[in-house]
Design a protein around this motif. Structure first.
Motif, mmCIF file in Angstrom:
data_model
loop_
_atom_site.group_PDB
_atom_site.id
_atom_site.type_symbol
_atom_site.label_atom_id
_atom_site.label_comp_id
_atom_site.label_asym_id
_atom_site.label_seq_id
_atom_site.Cartn_x
_atom_site.Cartn_y
_atom_site.Cartn_z
ATOM 1 N N PRO A 17 51.967 45.749 40.357
ATOM 2 C CA PRO A 17 50.656 45.488 40.948
ATOM 3 C C PRO A 17 49.970 44.310 40.268
ATOM 4 O O PRO A 17 50.102 44.095 39.071
ATOM 5 C CB PRO A 17 49.896 46.798 40.698
ATOM 6 N N VAL A 18 49.215 43.543 41.083
ATOM 7 C CA VAL A 18 48.518 42.381 40.564
ATOM 8 C C VAL A 18 47.347 42.788 39.689
ATOM 9 O O VAL A 18 47.070 42.192 38.678
ATOM 10 C CB VAL A 18 48.043 41.515 41.750
ATOM 11 N N PHE A 19 46.635 43.822 40.098
ATOM 12 C CA PHE A 19 45.377 44.136 39.438
ATOM 13 C C PHE A 19 45.600 44.946 38.169
ATOM 14 O O PHE A 19 46.192 46.020 38.193
ATOM 15 C CB PHE A 19 44.484 44.913 40.402
ATOM 16 N N ASP A 20 45.135 44.423 37.083
ATOM 17 C CA ASP A 20 45.141 45.135 35.801
ATOM 18 C C ASP A 20 43.685 45.214 35.362
ATOM 19 O O ASP A 20 43.112 44.250 34.862
ATOM 20 C CB ASP A 20 45.986 44.364 34.788
ATOM 21 N N GLU A 21 43.064 46.369 35.591
ATOM 22 C CA GLU A 21 41.632 46.517 35.349
ATOM 23 C C GLU A 21 41.276 46.182 33.905
ATOM 24 O O GLU A 21 40.268 45.507 33.640
ATOM 25 C CB GLU A 21 41.194 47.938 35.682
ATOM 26 N N ALA A 22 42.087 46.628 32.972
ATOM 27 C CA ALA A 22 41.808 46.354 31.562
ATOM 28 C C ALA A 22 41.840 44.850 31.292
ATOM 29 O O ALA A 22 41.014 44.322 30.533
ATOM 30 C CB ALA A 22 42.819 47.074 30.675
ATOM 31 N N LYS A 23 42.817 44.162 31.918
ATOM 32 C CA LYS A 23 42.934 42.721 31.708
ATOM 33 C C LYS A 23 41.729 41.987 32.284
ATOM 34 O O LYS A 23 41.181 41.076 31.653
ATOM 35 C CB LYS A 23 44.222 42.205 32.372
ATOM 36 N N ASN A 25 38.723 43.243 32.785
ATOM 37 C CA ASN A 25 37.568 43.555 31.936
ATOM 38 C C ASN A 25 37.585 42.713 30.664
ATOM 39 O O ASN A 25 36.540 42.266 30.178
ATOM 40 C CB ASN A 25 37.558 45.039 31.576
ATOM 41 N N GLU A 26 38.775 42.498 30.130
ATOM 42 C CA GLU A 26 38.904 41.679 28.924
ATOM 43 C C GLU A 26 38.503 40.235 29.210
ATOM 44 O O GLU A 26 37.801 39.600 28.415
ATOM 45 C CB GLU A 26 40.356 41.743 28.439
ATOM 46 N N LYS A 677 44.773 32.318 32.025
ATOM 47 C CA LYS A 677 45.079 33.748 31.942
ATOM 48 C C LYS A 677 44.961 34.397 33.320
ATOM 49 O O LYS A 677 45.746 35.272 33.672
ATOM 50 C CB LYS A 677 44.146 34.425 30.948
ATOM 51 N N ILE A 678 43.966 33.956 34.103
ATOM 52 C CA ILE A 678 43.831 34.476 35.469
ATOM 53 C C ILE A 678 45.025 34.039 36.300
ATOM 54 O O ILE A 678 45.582 34.816 37.090
ATOM 55 C CB ILE A 678 42.517 33.990 36.106
#
Length: 683
Positions: A17-23, A25-26, A677-678
């Motif tokens: 999955p593309v979305f990493d919520e923790a990433k 948020n960081e 990073k994005i």
């Protein structure tokens, strides 16, 4: 018939999955730390406004991850079936107006299901005008206002009456056509609205109700309506989680539509697109297998046309569905119009339309991948926001460089102007008045003679000279030593009186000038000569020298012309008697008579009259030059001060611009690091 898909790759996205919520948020925290450094005045003025706008765009994109609203955009060419599709997905014939032969959707509309506080009706939102710090009519302002409305609909903002929201209209065909199909010229549309929101009844079967969706119904890409500013609505495409491009065999893509789609596509994630091929049944009198072949060829050509002309290198994967939207529309909304004589029923017509297969595929896609699509699009738009900010900052850095260069030119010009003004305070020297002979005026000469004669008589009556004078008046012998003491006292008094009278006299009355300019000789006053120099300056440089005033007719005293209130350097007459009659000093047999005393007096008076002119000749040129320079400095002082203020302001502005440029360079590096990073998330 199942939907035809081209490299859909659903499983691959679910596994990775593309979305990493923790990433995310960081990254949001990292951006907040970068942003906070620029909230304390790191940049100023216009630079600060530019950064606040960029920061707001990025912060908004971080916030959209929190929304669970799925925005679908329906777009395509005129008469391709967009409005029909919107009505079918909404399960309401009042979601979007449809008709034959006319452009039924002249402006974008957002279709929603009525829930909670959202009551069924037509809502018109007009741009905010007046009272704002920015130009509300500008493209950037309209986009910003549109984003705020979308954020409110997404549940990310509370409604704050920031925009003009007209009284809701009843949802009916007439109102719908008037709002979406008529030019803005009064009535229900006094001006072009910012956004029209159509809230249809909540239908449990509709995609809007079951999947928390909202649909943007866009005008045809080849619309002839000049009121539509497609550039202002580019933002709508960037808000979507899913873009449905409706294509039909009778509405091929033109080059303008392709250009616009390519522009939109550069801002969207590849996963966003879905092609809906609207089947147009033609020549129904032919055999069924021939009609089926035509439909297959329509599908194939439509897909190839869309993929090939849009940009094969950009959109590599695309789900494609086919359905006869007209059949489905009649089957659902106009069942009584179906001719049952031939055995056709609404159920059969709906089945033949293949719409239910398309809708099932779409629902499955949203159920299984809707969050993924939303998150991927949020990441893509966040990345776009960073790219836009970087480009904007790069442009601002370049613009600041140009401003700094211009400011440096302005600073150099102001410095030259200031020095030019100050130069007039040292422009003249004694040589500036070399073509002239200076002497005291006749009136001042007579006054000196009269005062010295009076002083001579006064001394004769003073001790210790009164006895000396008495002996001389009786014809008796007078000691030359005593007489010379008397003459010495008179000489000292004469020098003092002459200097005082000269210094107390008005300069123009005291000094006469014989000028030999131009080959002739002419008597002039000192003021006439100095005012002539002022006239020459004004003639040569009227802009700078205009504030220099002419000396008044009655000038100040000669004393005022002397440096630090000094005295004129005059030679004493101590040796006059020795030169005039040497025997007086060498033998003691001569007698001092009244005539000889008067002769000595007159000689000394003549000496000091000459000394007054000689002293002026030695000093007057420099005195006049200094006075003229001081006068120029005094008159030009305010102008020099204003120029210095301008110079100080320009230096301050240049330093601020240089500081902003350096701060933006640091910021650009920080944003590029986050943007990379994005970009890694998007891989």
């Amino acid at each position: 018939m199942p939907a035809r898909k081209i490299s859909f790759r659903r499983a691959a996205r679910q596994e990775n999955p593309v979305f990493d919520e923790a990433k995310v948020n960081e990254l949001e925290k990292e951006f907040g730390e970068v942003s906070s450094r620029f909230l304390g005045g790191a940049v100023s003025g216009d630079s600060s406004k530019i950064w606040k706008r960029m920061r707001g765009d990025i912060e908004r994109r971080f916030g959209l991850f929190k929304s669970d609203k799925i925005f679908i955009v329906a777009t395509g060419m005129l008469k391709a079936g967009k409005s029909t599709l919107v009505n079918l997905l909404s399960r309401s014939p009042l979601a979007s107006p449809i008709d034959f032969g006319v452009d039924t959707t002249l402006r974008p509309a957002l279709i929603m299901a009525g829930r909670g506080t959202e009551k069924t009706g037509i809502y018109r939102y007009f741009p905010k005008t007046g009272g704002g710090s920015a130009d509300s009519s500008s493209l950037g302002s309209r986009r910003h206002q549109l984003e705020n409305i979308i954020d409110r609909i997404s549940g990310l903002k509370d409604w704050d009456d920031e925009y003009r929201k007209a009284v809701p209209l009843e949802l009916n065909k007439d109102n719908l056509r008037d709002v979406l199909c008529a030019p803005a010229s009064g009535g229900l549309l006094p001006t072009e609205p910012l956004l029209v929101v159509v809230v249809v009844p909540d239908n449990g079967e509709s995609l809007l109700s079951s999947h928390n969706c909202a649909i943007f119904d866009m005008p045809g890409l080849d619309s002839v309506n000049k009121e539509i500013d497609f550039a202002a609505y580019n933002k709508i495409f960037q808000e979507c989680s899913l873009l449905l491009f409706v294509q039909s065999s009778v509405a091929p893509l033109n080059e303008e539509a392709c250009r616009y789609l390519r522009e939109i596509g550069s801002k969207l994630d590849d996963n966003t697109y879905r092609l809906v091929h609207n089947i147009m049944d033609t020549r129904q009198w032919r055999r069924k297998e021939i009609i089926a072949g035509d439909i297959d060829r329509q599908r194939s050509r439509g897909i190839q046309d869309f993929m090939g002309r849009l940009s094969p290198g950009k959109i590599r994967t695309l789900p494609v569905d086919s359905a006869n939207l007209g059949k489905a529309y009649d089957a659902i909304f106009n069942p009584d119009d179906i001719d049952a004589a031939g055995g056709m029923t609404p159920e059969k017509l709906l089945s033949e339309s293949e719409y239910l297969v398309f809708e099932r595929n779409l629902r499955d896609d949203i159920t299984q991948n809707g969050k993924d699509k939303h998150d991927r699009q949020c990441v893509k738009q966040l990345w776009n926001a960073f790219l836009d900010a970087e480009n904007g900052i790069g442009d601002r850095i370049a613009a600041l460089g140009g401003e700094i260069a211009r400011m440096n030119d302005e600073i150099d010009a102001l410095a030259r102007r200031k020095n030019h003004i100050l130069d007039y305070g040292t422009k003249f020297s004694g040589s500036s008045f070399i073509a002239g002979e200076f002497s005291i005026s006749e009136r001042l000469g007579r006054r000196i003679a009269e005062n010295l004669a009076d002083e001579f008589e006064r001394l004769k009556k003073d001790e210790p000279f009164c006895r000396l004078m008495e002996r001389a008046s009786r014809g008796k012998q007078v000691r030359l030593e005593s007489y010379n003491e008397f003459l010495g006292a008179f000489i000292r008094s004469a020098e003092e009186i002459t200097g005082r009278l000269l210094c107390e006299s008005c300069f123009d009355d005291a000094v006469c000038i014989v000028s030999s300019d131009g080959g002739g000789s002419e008597r002039k006053s000192a003021l006439h000569l100095m005012n002539g120099k002022i006239s020459e300056m004004k003639s040569a440089d009227s802009v700078t020298c205009n504030p220099i005033l002419a000396f008044p007719a009655q000038s100040e005293t000669v004393q005022g012309f002397l440096p630090d209130g000094g005295k004129l350097p005059m030679q004493r007459a101590e040796r006059i008697r020795r030169k005039a009659n040497p025997r007086w000093w060498n033998r003691g047999s001569d007698v001092v008579t009244s005539d000889s005393m008067n002769g000595d007096r007159d000689e000394i008076i003549r000496h000091y009259r000459k000394q007054a002119s000689a002293a002026l000749n030695r000093s007057i040129r420099g005195m006049m030059a200094e006075k003229l320079n001081a006068h120029a400095r005094e008159c030009l002082g305010p102008l020099a001060g204003e120029t210095q203020k301008e110079l100080d302001g320009a230096l301050k502005a240049r330093d601020a611009a240089a500081g902003d440029r350096e701060a933006f360079r640091v910021l650009l590096g920080d944003l590029c690091a986050i943007e990379e990073k994005i970009g890694g998330i998007l891989q």
